[in-house]
Design a protein around this motif. Structure first.
Motif, PDB file in Angstrom:
ATOM      1  N   LYS A 152       0.852  -1.192   0.000  1.00  0.00           N
ATOM      2  CA  LYS A 152       0.000   0.000   0.000  1.00  0.00           C
ATOM      3  C   LYS A 152       0.887   1.241   0.000  1.00  0.00           C
ATOM      4  O   LYS A 152       1.856   1.343   0.748  1.00  0.00           O
ATOM      5  CB  LYS A 152      -0.902   0.002   1.225  1.00  0.00           C
ATOM      6  CG  LYS A 152      -1.870   1.178   1.245  1.00  0.00           C
ATOM      7  CD  LYS A 152      -2.851   1.088   2.401  1.00  0.00           C
ATOM      8  CE  LYS A 152      -3.897   2.151   2.224  1.00  0.00           C
ATOM      9  NZ  LYS A 152      -3.974   3.119   3.245  1.00  0.00           N
ATOM     10  N   HIS A 185       1.875   5.074   0.716  1.00  0.00           N
ATOM     11  CA  HIS A 185       1.634   6.109   1.718  1.00  0.00           C
ATOM     12  C   HIS A 185       2.413   7.353   1.303  1.00  0.00           C
ATOM     13  O   HIS A 185       3.636   7.352   1.291  1.00  0.00           O
ATOM     14  CB  HIS A 185       2.101   5.649   3.102  1.00  0.00           C
ATOM     15  CG  HIS A 185       1.370   4.452   3.605  1.00  0.00           C
ATOM     16  ND1 HIS A 185       0.180   4.537   4.285  1.00  0.00           N
ATOM     17  CD2 HIS A 185       1.656   3.129   3.498  1.00  0.00           C
ATOM     18  CE1 HIS A 185      -0.235   3.326   4.593  1.00  0.00           C
ATOM     19  NE2 HIS A 185       0.642   2.450   4.124  1.00  0.00           N
ATOM     20  N   LYS A 218      -6.997  10.448  -6.344  1.00  0.00           N
ATOM     21  CA  LYS A 218      -6.564   9.272  -5.587  1.00  0.00           C
ATOM     22  C   LYS A 218      -5.329   9.583  -4.743  1.00  0.00           C
ATOM     23  O   LYS A 218      -5.175   9.069  -3.645  1.00  0.00           O
ATOM     24  CB  LYS A 218      -6.318   8.071  -6.500  1.00  0.00           C
ATOM     25  CG  LYS A 218      -5.099   8.154  -7.366  1.00  0.00           C
ATOM     26  CD  LYS A 218      -4.936   6.875  -8.175  1.00  0.00           C
ATOM     27  CE  LYS A 218      -3.624   6.904  -8.933  1.00  0.00           C
ATOM     28  NZ  LYS A 218      -3.336   5.635  -9.565  1.00  0.00           N
ATOM     29  N   ALA A 229      -6.445  11.655  -1.714  1.00  0.00           N
ATOM     30  CA  ALA A 229      -7.053  10.749  -0.735  1.00  0.00           C
ATOM     31  C   ALA A 229      -5.972  10.003   0.051  1.00  0.00           C
ATOM     32  O   ALA A 229      -6.045   9.915   1.286  1.00  0.00           O
ATOM     33  CB  ALA A 229      -7.989   9.767  -1.438  1.00  0.00           C
ATOM     34  N   GLU A 230      -4.958   9.489  -0.637  1.00  0.00           N
ATOM     35  CA  GLU A 230      -3.862   8.784   0.045  1.00  0.00           C
ATOM     36  C   GLU A 230      -3.151   9.704   1.023  1.00  0.00           C
ATOM     37  O   GLU A 230      -2.845   9.317   2.152  1.00  0.00           O
ATOM     38  CB  GLU A 230      -2.859   8.243  -0.971  1.00  0.00           C
ATOM     39  CG  GLU A 230      -3.340   7.045  -1.748  1.00  0.00           C
ATOM     40  CD  GLU A 230      -2.343   6.617  -2.824  1.00  0.00           C
ATOM     41  OE1 GLU A 230      -1.133   6.925  -2.696  1.00  0.00           O
ATOM     42  OE2 GLU A 230      -2.783   5.986  -3.789  1.00  0.00           O
ATOM     43  N   VAL A 271      -7.627   8.934   3.600  1.00  0.00           N
ATOM     44  CA  VAL A 271      -9.047   8.607   3.443  1.00  0.00           C
ATOM     45  C   VAL A 271      -9.246   7.823   2.143  1.00  0.00           C
ATOM     46  O   VAL A 271      -8.374   7.814   1.279  1.00  0.00           O
ATOM     47  CB  VAL A 271      -9.937   9.875   3.421  1.00  0.00           C
ATOM     48  CG1 VAL A 271      -9.802  10.661   4.713  1.00  0.00           C
ATOM     49  CG2 VAL A 271      -9.636  10.766   2.224  1.00  0.00           C
ATOM     50  N   SER A 272     -10.417   7.201   2.020  1.00  0.00           N
ATOM     51  CA  SER A 272     -10.742   6.503   0.773  1.00  0.00           C
ATOM     52  C   SER A 272     -11.135   7.529  -0.285  1.00  0.00           C
ATOM     53  O   SER A 272     -11.448   8.679   0.019  1.00  0.00           O
ATOM     54  CB  SER A 272     -11.902   5.530   1.002  1.00  0.00           C
ATOM     55  OG  SER A 272     -13.090   6.256   1.267  1.00  0.00           O
ATOM     56  N   ARG A 273     -11.145   7.094  -1.544  1.00  0.00           N
ATOM     57  CA  ARG A 273     -11.565   8.004  -2.622  1.00  0.00           C
ATOM     58  C   ARG A 273     -13.031   8.378  -2.454  1.00  0.00           C
ATOM     59  O   ARG A 273     -13.434   9.497  -2.786  1.00  0.00           O
ATOM     60  CB  ARG A 273     -11.318   7.358  -3.979  1.00  0.00           C
ATOM     61  CG  ARG A 273      -9.815   7.283  -4.270  1.00  0.00           C
ATOM     62  CD  ARG A 273      -9.513   6.857  -5.655  1.00  0.00           C
ATOM     63  NE  ARG A 273     -10.023   7.838  -6.590  1.00  0.00           N
ATOM     64  CZ  ARG A 273     -10.070   7.651  -7.900  1.00  0.00           C
ATOM     65  NH1 ARG A 273      -9.632   6.535  -8.416  1.00  0.00           N
ATOM     66  NH2 ARG A 273     -10.543   8.580  -8.696  1.00  0.00           N
ATOM     67  N   GLU A 274     -13.836   7.459  -1.947  1.00  0.00           N
ATOM     68  CA  GLU A 274     -15.260   7.741  -1.729  1.00  0.00           C
ATOM     69  C   GLU A 274     -15.424   8.838  -0.673  1.00  0.00           C
ATOM     70  O   GLU A 274     -16.212   9.762  -0.834  1.00  0.00           O
ATOM     71  CB  GLU A 274     -16.010   6.472  -1.297  1.00  0.00           C
ATOM     72  CG  GLU A 274     -16.075   5.394  -2.348  1.00  0.00           C
ATOM     73  CD  GLU A 274     -14.782   4.587  -2.515  1.00  0.00           C
ATOM     74  OE1 GLU A 274     -13.897   4.616  -1.604  1.00  0.00           O
ATOM     75  OE2 GLU A 274     -14.630   3.962  -3.570  1.00  0.00           O
ATOM     76  N   THR A 275     -14.646   8.717   0.398  1.00  0.00           N
ATOM     77  CA  THR A 275     -14.697   9.744   1.441  1.00  0.00           C
ATOM     78  C   THR A 275     -14.236  11.085   0.890  1.00  0.00           C
ATOM     79  O   THR A 275     -14.846  12.121   1.158  1.00  0.00           O
ATOM     80  CB  THR A 275     -13.835   9.337   2.652  1.00  0.00           C
ATOM     81  OG1 THR A 275     -14.351   8.121   3.195  1.00  0.00           O
ATOM     82  CG2 THR A 275     -13.818  10.417   3.721  1.00  0.00           C
ATOM     83  N   SER A 291     -14.505  12.140  -2.146  1.00  0.00           N
ATOM     84  CA  SER A 291     -15.593  12.661  -2.989  1.00  0.00           C
ATOM     85  C   SER A 291     -16.654  13.348  -2.142  1.00  0.00           C
ATOM     86  O   SER A 291     -17.147  14.412  -2.498  1.00  0.00           O
ATOM     87  CB  SER A 291     -16.233  11.539  -3.810  1.00  0.00           C
ATOM     88  OG  SER A 291     -15.318  11.061  -4.756  1.00  0.00           O
TER      89      SER A 291
END
Length: 189
Positions: free
Chosen positions: A65, A67, A168, A171-172, A176-180, A182
């Motif tokens: 992942k 960061h 993206k 968000a990283e 947070v997630s990409r949905e969050t 948005s």
């Protein structure tokens, strides 16, 4: 090199003679989008001053992942500082997100500049201090603020970056997630 002088003189005035000596410590490099200046495991030879482009400094955890530790744009400095100062192999990646240009400075060159020019020692001290303060602010936000607060702070500090960096990556960086992201973006409008 004119921009290098302007950048230095934002903090420390220098004479023409001093600048002629100072500039010899830097090498200029053009960078293409998606090109890496540093990979994990590389020898860290340089600290980079961004003249143009946007860059991300990041590491991969044991699960692969990503960061993001830092974004860098014009007049920002970047590298894997732990590895640069301790002369260890890199644990970070530095990737160009848009075509750009950097100035490269070795640790030996940095040390010589600081030893030979009081103005450069002062310059590097101020830059390092400002970077340390920014890092503490980032850690504080990550540890004790809501995603909404992190997004608002990022938007306030870097209004141009939020429009130039893929969502993206934002968000990283914010954790947070990409949905969050948005939802945060929609709430901010």
């Amino acid at each position: 090199m004119k921009r290098l002088r302007q950048h230095i003189e934002e903090i420390s005035p220098i004479t023409d003679e001093e600048f002629e000596s100072i500039r010899t410590f830097f090498t200029q490099k053009n960078v293409r989008k998606n090109q890496f200046l540093l990979h994990e495991g590389d020898e860290v030879s340089f600290e980079f001053l961004v003249l143009d482009g946007i860059y991300k400094v990041y590491y991969l955890d044991e699960n692969g992942k990503e960061h993001i530790v830092q974004f860098a744009k014009r007049n920002w400095w970047m590298t894997d500082y732990n590895s640069y100062f301790k002369q260890r192999k890199s644990t970070m990646f530095v990737e160009c997100l848009s075509d750009g240009e950097v100035l490269c400075l070795t640790l030996e060159g940095r040390e010589k500049l600081a030893a030979e020019f009081h103005t450069m020692e002062h310059f590097f001290r101020i830059k390092l201090t400002n970077g340390y303060v920014a890092l503490q602010d980032r850690i504080r936000l990550l540890l004790s603020s809501t995603p909404q607060q992190r997004y608002e702070e990022f938007s306030k500090l870097y209004p141009d970056l939020i429009l130039q960096i893929p969502k993206k990556y934002v968000a990283e960086y914010l954790g947070v997630s990409r949905e969050t992201l948005s939802r945060l973006y929609s709430n901010a409008k």
